[in-house]
Design a protein around this motif. Structure first.
Motif, short mmCIF file in Angstrom:
data_model
loop_
_atom_site.label_atom_id
_atom_site.label_comp_id
_atom_site.label_asym_id
_atom_site.label_seq_id
_atom_site.Cartn_x
_atom_site.Cartn_y
_atom_site.Cartn_z
N ASP A 1 0.69 -1.39 0.03
CA ASP A 1 0.00 0.26 0.22
C ASP A 1 0.81 1.15 0.00
N HIS A 2 2.02 1.03 0.53
CA HIS A 2 2.97 2.33 0.85
C HIS A 2 4.26 2.08 0.28
N ILE A 3 4.99 3.18 -0.33
CA ILE A 3 6.24 2.87 -0.57
C ILE A 3 7.04 4.17 -0.07
N LEU A 4 7.87 3.88 0.90
CA LEU A 4 8.25 4.76 1.66
C LEU A 4 9.77 5.13 1.10
N THR A 5 10.36 6.49 1.22
CA THR A 5 11.53 6.96 0.66
C THR A 5 12.45 7.35 1.97
N LEU A 6 13.47 6.92 2.21
CA LEU A 6 14.30 7.21 3.45
C LEU A 6 15.36 8.30 3.07
N ASP A 7 15.74 9.05 4.05
CA ASP A 7 16.67 9.98 3.92
C ASP A 7 18.09 8.99 4.41
N SER A 8 19.12 9.57 4.27
CA SER A 8 20.53 9.00 4.37
C SER A 8 20.65 8.56 6.13
N ARG A 9 20.10 9.47 7.03
CA ARG A 9 19.99 9.10 8.24
C ARG A 9 19.23 7.82 8.46
N GLN A 10 18.03 7.89 8.05
CA GLN A 10 17.06 6.82 8.34
C GLN A 10 17.79 5.53 7.71
N GLU A 11 18.09 5.69 6.55
CA GLU A 11 18.94 4.34 5.92
C GLU A 11 19.85 3.85 6.83
N ALA A 12 20.76 4.51 7.40
CA ALA A 12 21.59 4.03 8.20
C ALA A 12 21.06 3.49 9.43
N ALA A 13 19.99 4.23 9.96
CA ALA A 13 19.48 3.65 11.22
C ALA A 13 18.82 2.19 10.97
N LEU A 14 18.17 2.18 9.94
CA LEU A 14 17.71 0.65 9.31
C LEU A 14 18.48 -0.22 9.10
N GLN A 15 19.47 0.25 8.46
CA GLN A 15 20.75 -0.67 8.31
C GLN A 15 21.38 -1.19 9.52
N VAL A 16 21.57 -0.52 10.69
CA VAL A 16 21.89 -0.98 12.01
C VAL A 16 20.76 -2.00 12.32
N VAL A 17 19.59 -1.71 12.43
CA VAL A 17 18.60 -2.81 12.92
C VAL A 17 18.66 -3.98 12.00
N ALA A 18 18.89 -3.93 10.89
CA ALA A 18 18.90 -5.07 9.98
C ALA A 18 19.87 -5.90 10.19
N GLU A 19 21.10 -5.20 10.33
CA GLU A 19 22.21 -5.97 10.79
C GLU A 19 22.22 -6.58 12.25
N LYS A 20 21.48 -6.20 13.06
CA LYS A 20 21.44 -6.80 14.30
C LYS A 20 20.26 -7.82 14.25
N PHE A 21 19.42 -7.60 13.71
CA PHE A 21 18.37 -8.73 13.55
C PHE A 21 18.78 -9.90 12.60
#
Length: 59
Positions: free
Chosen positions: A2-22
């Motif tokens: 339903d939704h497509i999100l666009t992340l800025d570089s700060r959000q992308e970096a935070a998401l990367q950290v969470v993904a790596e931990k997961f």
């Protein structure tokens, strides 16, 4: 989807950290981590759908 999100570089970096931990929680097995994430998202979607049904029923 339903939704497509666009992340800025700060959000992308935070998401990367969470993904790596997961993935690390799954001993580096990205496929296992992805499967669990799909299951978790399915449970969350079911809960959201139930809330939406209750909301519509009360209108």
């Amino acid at each position: 989807m339903d939704h497509i999100l666009t992340l800025d570089s700060r959000q992308e970096a935070a998401l990367q950290v969470v993904a790596e931990k997961f993935v690390a929680q799954h001993k580096g097995d990205a496929v296992k981590a992805l499967k669990e994430m799909i299951v978790l998202n399915g449970h969350l979607q079911e809960r959201l759908d139930a809330v939406e049904r209750r909301r519509r029923a009360t209108q």
